[in-house]
Structure formats: structure tokens, C-alpha cells
Design an enzyme around this catalytic site. Structure first.
Site, PDB file in Angstrom:
ATOM      1  N   SER A 140     -12.455  -2.993   1.963  1.00 40.49           N
ATOM      2  CA  SER A 140     -12.084  -3.791   2.472  1.00 40.49           C
ATOM      3  C   SER A 140     -13.044  -5.129   2.622  1.00 40.49           C
ATOM      4  O   SER A 140     -13.934  -5.189   2.146  1.00 40.49           O
ATOM      5  CB  SER A 140     -11.414  -4.100   3.337  1.00 40.49           C
ATOM      6  OG  SER A 140     -11.294  -5.065   4.325  1.00 40.49           O
ATOM      7  N   TYR A 153     -13.190  -1.910  13.024  1.00 43.72           N
ATOM      8  CA  TYR A 153     -12.943  -2.119  11.277  1.00 43.72           C
ATOM      9  C   TYR A 153     -13.629  -1.923   9.902  1.00 43.72           C
ATOM     10  O   TYR A 153     -13.752  -1.564   9.609  1.00 43.72           O
ATOM     11  CB  TYR A 153     -12.040  -2.613  11.040  1.00 43.72           C
ATOM     12  CG  TYR A 153     -10.846  -2.462   9.981  1.00 43.72           C
ATOM     13  CD1 TYR A 153      -9.893  -1.197   9.612  1.00 43.72           C
ATOM     14  CD2 TYR A 153     -10.954  -3.486   8.931  1.00 43.72           C
ATOM     15  CE1 TYR A 153      -8.887  -1.182   8.674  1.00 43.72           C
ATOM     16  CE2 TYR A 153      -9.763  -3.528   7.690  1.00 43.72           C
ATOM     17  CZ  TYR A 153      -8.954  -2.317   7.972  1.00 43.72           C
ATOM     18  OH  TYR A 153      -8.362  -2.434   6.490  1.00 43.72           O
TER      19      TYR A 153
HETATM   20  P1  NAD Z   1      -0.765   1.227   6.394  1.00 44.51           P
HETATM   21  O1  NAD Z   1      -0.874   1.874   7.808  1.00 44.51           O
HETATM   22  O2  NAD Z   1       0.587   0.870   5.386  1.00 44.51           O
HETATM   23  O3  NAD Z   1      -0.875   3.008   5.312  1.00 44.51           O
HETATM   24  C1  NAD Z   1      -2.156   3.864   5.754  1.00 44.51           C
HETATM   25  C2  NAD Z   1      -1.075   5.336   5.710  1.00 44.51           C
HETATM   26  O4  NAD Z   1      -2.669   6.139   6.058  1.00 44.51           O
HETATM   27  C3  NAD Z   1      -0.112   5.489   6.585  1.00 44.51           C
HETATM   28  O5  NAD Z   1       0.977   6.055   5.986  1.00 44.51           O
HETATM   29  C4  NAD Z   1      -0.659   6.497   7.309  1.00 44.51           C
HETATM   30  O6  NAD Z   1       0.115   7.095   7.839  1.00 44.51           O
HETATM   31  C5  NAD Z   1      -2.533   6.933   6.427  1.00 44.51           C
HETATM   32  N1  NAD Z   1      -2.870   7.769   7.777  1.00 44.51           N
HETATM   33  C6  NAD Z   1      -3.256   7.122   8.390  1.00 44.51           C
HETATM   34  N2  NAD Z   1      -4.546   7.679   9.373  1.00 44.51           N
HETATM   35  C7  NAD Z   1      -4.569   8.570   8.618  1.00 44.51           C
HETATM   36  C8  NAD Z   1      -4.664  10.287   9.288  1.00 44.51           C
HETATM   37  N3  NAD Z   1      -6.331  10.161  10.002  1.00 44.51           N
HETATM   38  N4  NAD Z   1      -4.914  11.093   8.537  1.00 44.51           N
HETATM   39  C9  NAD Z   1      -4.009  11.509   7.273  1.00 44.51           C
HETATM   40  N5  NAD Z   1      -3.500   9.746   6.608  1.00 44.51           N
HETATM   41  C10 NAD Z   1      -3.349   8.770   7.506  1.00 44.51           C
HETATM   42  O7  NAD Z   1      -2.288   0.235   5.500  1.00 44.51           O
HETATM   43  P2  NAD Z   1      -1.921  -0.200   3.735  1.00 44.51           P
HETATM   44  O8  NAD Z   1      -2.290  -1.873   3.864  1.00 44.51           O
HETATM   45  O9  NAD Z   1      -1.454   1.045   2.420  1.00 44.51           O
HETATM   46  O10 NAD Z   1      -3.715   0.646   4.153  1.00 44.51           O
HETATM   47  C11 NAD Z   1      -4.141   1.687   2.718  1.00 44.51           C
HETATM   48  C12 NAD Z   1      -6.223   1.230   2.761  1.00 44.51           C
HETATM   49  O11 NAD Z   1      -6.589   0.001   2.430  1.00 44.51           O
HETATM   50  C13 NAD Z   1      -6.267   1.789   4.643  1.00 44.51           C
HETATM   51  O12 NAD Z   1      -7.073   2.279   4.051  1.00 44.51           O
HETATM   52  C14 NAD Z   1      -6.668   0.455   4.754  1.00 44.51           C
HETATM   53  O13 NAD Z   1      -7.777   0.019   6.108  1.00 44.51           O
HETATM   54  C15 NAD Z   1      -7.288  -0.422   3.461  1.00 44.51           C
HETATM   55  N6  NAD Z   1      -6.815  -1.954   3.454  1.00 44.51           N
HETATM   56  C16 NAD Z   1      -5.337  -2.691   4.009  1.00 44.51           C
HETATM   57  C17 NAD Z   1      -5.786  -3.736   3.181  1.00 44.51           C
HETATM   58  C18 NAD Z   1      -4.231  -4.776   3.932  1.00 44.51           C
HETATM   59  O14 NAD Z   1      -4.427  -6.405   4.379  1.00 44.51           O
HETATM   60  N7  NAD Z   1      -3.042  -4.452   4.262  1.00 44.51           N
HETATM   61  C19 NAD Z   1      -6.982  -4.778   3.317  1.00 44.51           C
HETATM   62  C20 NAD Z   1      -7.558  -3.988   3.282  1.00 44.51           C
HETATM   63  C21 NAD Z   1      -7.692  -2.936   3.522  1.00 44.51           C
END
Ligand code: NAD
Length: 261
Positions: A140, A153
């Protein structure tokens, strides 16, 4: 010809958000994908759309060692091999460090950090057996800098970069490249104001979020999950054949400095 023809890639957290877009793009580029998530119905719906020759939904809680073994067995059973992994699943909790309950801190570590470790440990030998391939971890913006209220986080996302570098060094001789995505603010359910604060007025919240990122991000907007998927494709394909052990920022310039608008 697709950039991922013949490849079999496990994508965690693929039921929605960035993982879902990665799965859709990878299939469009010729890969077969394993949609691994705890949201079984949503993962199954995405898999149905992609077709059973291209996508297999599996139940996987990334924090559970036994789930990883079962998911890998199911993937090999269906597609015969695994030569790619995108460790994408993650959770976000907001709290001041001094008010963060130990249980909450450990929950975030268990999913984001231990989940990534278990993914590398379980899948790397399969990728090696398949003749080499790629691992893409999801860090991230907060893996590279601090931000208030996301202490647990940010700690895990810094840890993911450490795991990425060590794995890249250890796995290079086995034909496995390991890199990391560092997304800024991306428009997914994770950052959806209605999810973060169910009591808020959705329209006002969405307008507030748009205004916030217009000011904070030099490119003037929140990112789209498809834009993260494009980077995941680059790091999974041969286009990045001489790159390993690196963090890649996809954040509209946010880390470069705050905008003036
Ligand atoms: P999201 O919440 O939309 O999707 C995350 C997915 O991970 C969901 O389908 C959820 O069910 C699944 N998940 C959660 N816990 C789990 C577990 N224990 N086992 C298996 N699956 C699990 O989030 P996103 O925004 O798509 O995030 C995806 C990745 O990107 C994450 O690692 C997040 O930290 C990272 N990220 C997101 C952002 C943002 O702004 N959205 C920014 C930086 C990093």
C-alpha cells in the site's frame, strides 16, 4: 495472443474490488485463475461470469494454513499446475494506535501479513515445480509512509514489503519473481464511505471523498481498481521479466507530494 496465455494464477480476495478486476483482466489476457476468498457467493458469481474453463472459485481464509493446502490441491486438481500468485486479500481497521485493542491489531496482522507469508510459503514450491513464475504481493501507499489512524494496517503493509524483498532474493534461483503493488486511494468497497460509516449520507460522503482526493492527489482523483489490475498484469507477465523484489506505487502521484488545488 494474450500476455498470460497458458498461465494459472491464484488470486486471493478475488470476490470483489481489486482482486476481482485482476481476475477479469488476467482471464482476458489468456490466464486461468483461481478466485480465492472468504466471500464464497460473490467469488462463485464472478467465476460463473468468467466461465468454468477459465475460473475456479475456492474458499480460502488466507490466515488459515489448512485452507491454503486445500485451495492449492483444488487448483491443481482443476488446472494441473499453479505458476502465479497474487496475494491481494486484505483488511483495514481505523484506530489511533493508543486505542487499538490487541485483538484488532492481531487480526489485521493475521490477514494482511501472515496471510501473505502463508501464500508465499504454500504456493512458491508449486510455482517452482511448474518451471517458474511470479508472485505479486499487495502492499500500500501506507507500506511506504505513515498515515494517522491506520497503525496496524500500515505496519502490516510495511511488513509485506519486507517479505517481498526476502522472497525475491530467496526465490530468484528457482525462477520465481516477487514484486509488490503499493496502491494509493482506490475506489473499492474497502474505501467506500458507506462501508466505513453506515450512518453517513451516501451521496454527501461520496462527494466528500471526491473532494478530498481532488485536493490530496496530484492527478486529482481516486484511483480505479482496473488501474491496479493493469500493474498486477505487468508484474505477472513477461513484460517485467528483469524486475524482482520491488515496490510499485500506483497512487496518482500522492506519495510524490500533496497537490495545491
Ligand atoms: P476489498 O475490501 O474491496 O476486497 C478485499 C477482498 O479480500 C474481499 O473480497 C474480501 O472478502 C477478501 N478478504 C478479506 N479477508 C480475507 C481473508 N482472510 N481471506 C481471504 N479473503 C479475504 O478491498 P480492495 O480495496 O480491493 O483491497 C485489495 C487489497 O489492496 C488489500 O490488500 C488492500 O489492503 C490493498 N489496498 C487497497 C487500497 C484501496 O484504497 N482500496 C489501497 C492500498 C492497498
Amino acid at each position: 495472443m494474450g500476455k498470460l496465455d497458458g498461465r494459472v494464477v491464484v488470486i486471493t480476495g478475488a470476490a470483489r474490488g481489486q482482486g476481482e478486476q485482476e481476475a477479469r483482466l488476467f482471464v482476458a489476457e489468456g490466464a486461468r485463475v483461481v478466485l480465492a476468498d472468504v466471500r464464497d457467493e460473490e467469488a462463485a458469481a464472478v467465476a460463473r461470469e468468467l466461465g468454468k474453463d477459465a475460473a475456479l472459485p475456492v474458499h480460502l481464509d488466507v490466515s488459515q494454513e489448512a485452507d491454503w493446502a486445500a485451495a492449492v490441491a483444488a487448483a491443481k486438481d482443476t488446472f494441473g499446475k499453479i505458476d502465479g500468485l497474487v496475494n491481494n486479500a486484505g483488511i483495514l481497521r481505523f484506530n489511533e494506535l493508543v486505542n487499538t485493542p490487541l485483538e484488532e491489531f492481531q487480526q489485521v496482522v493475521q490477514v494482511n501479513q501472515v496471510g501473505t507469508f502463508l501464500g508465499i510459503r504454500t504456493v512458491a514450491p508449486e510455482i517452482e515445480a511448474a518451471g517458474g513464475g511470479t508472485i505479486v504481493n499487495t502492499s500500500s501507499y501506507t507500506g511506504l509512509t505513515g498515515m494517522a489512524y491506520v497503525g496496524a494496517y500500515a505496519a502490516t503493509k510495511h511488513a509485506v514489503l519486507g517479505l517481498t524483498r526476502v522472497a525475491a532474493v530467496e526465490l530468484a534461483a528457482k525462477g520465481i519473481r516477487v514484486n509488490a503493488l503499493c496502491p494509493g486511494a482506490i475506489d473499492t468497497p474497502m474505501t467506500n464511505p458507506a462501508v466505513l460509516d453506515p450512518t453517513a449520507d451516501p451521496e454527501a460522503s461520496a462527494a466528500g471523498v471526491a473532494e478530498l482526493y481532488k485536493r490530496l492527489v496530484p492527478l486529482g482523483r481516486i484511483g480505479r481498481p482496473e488501474e491496479v489490475a493493469a500493474l498486477a498484469l505487468f508484474l505477472t507477465s513477461q513484460d517485467s521479466s528483469y524486475i524482482t523484489g520491488q515496490p510499485f506505487v500506483v497512487d496518482g502521484g500522492w506519495l510524490a507530494g500533496v497537490g495545491l488545488a
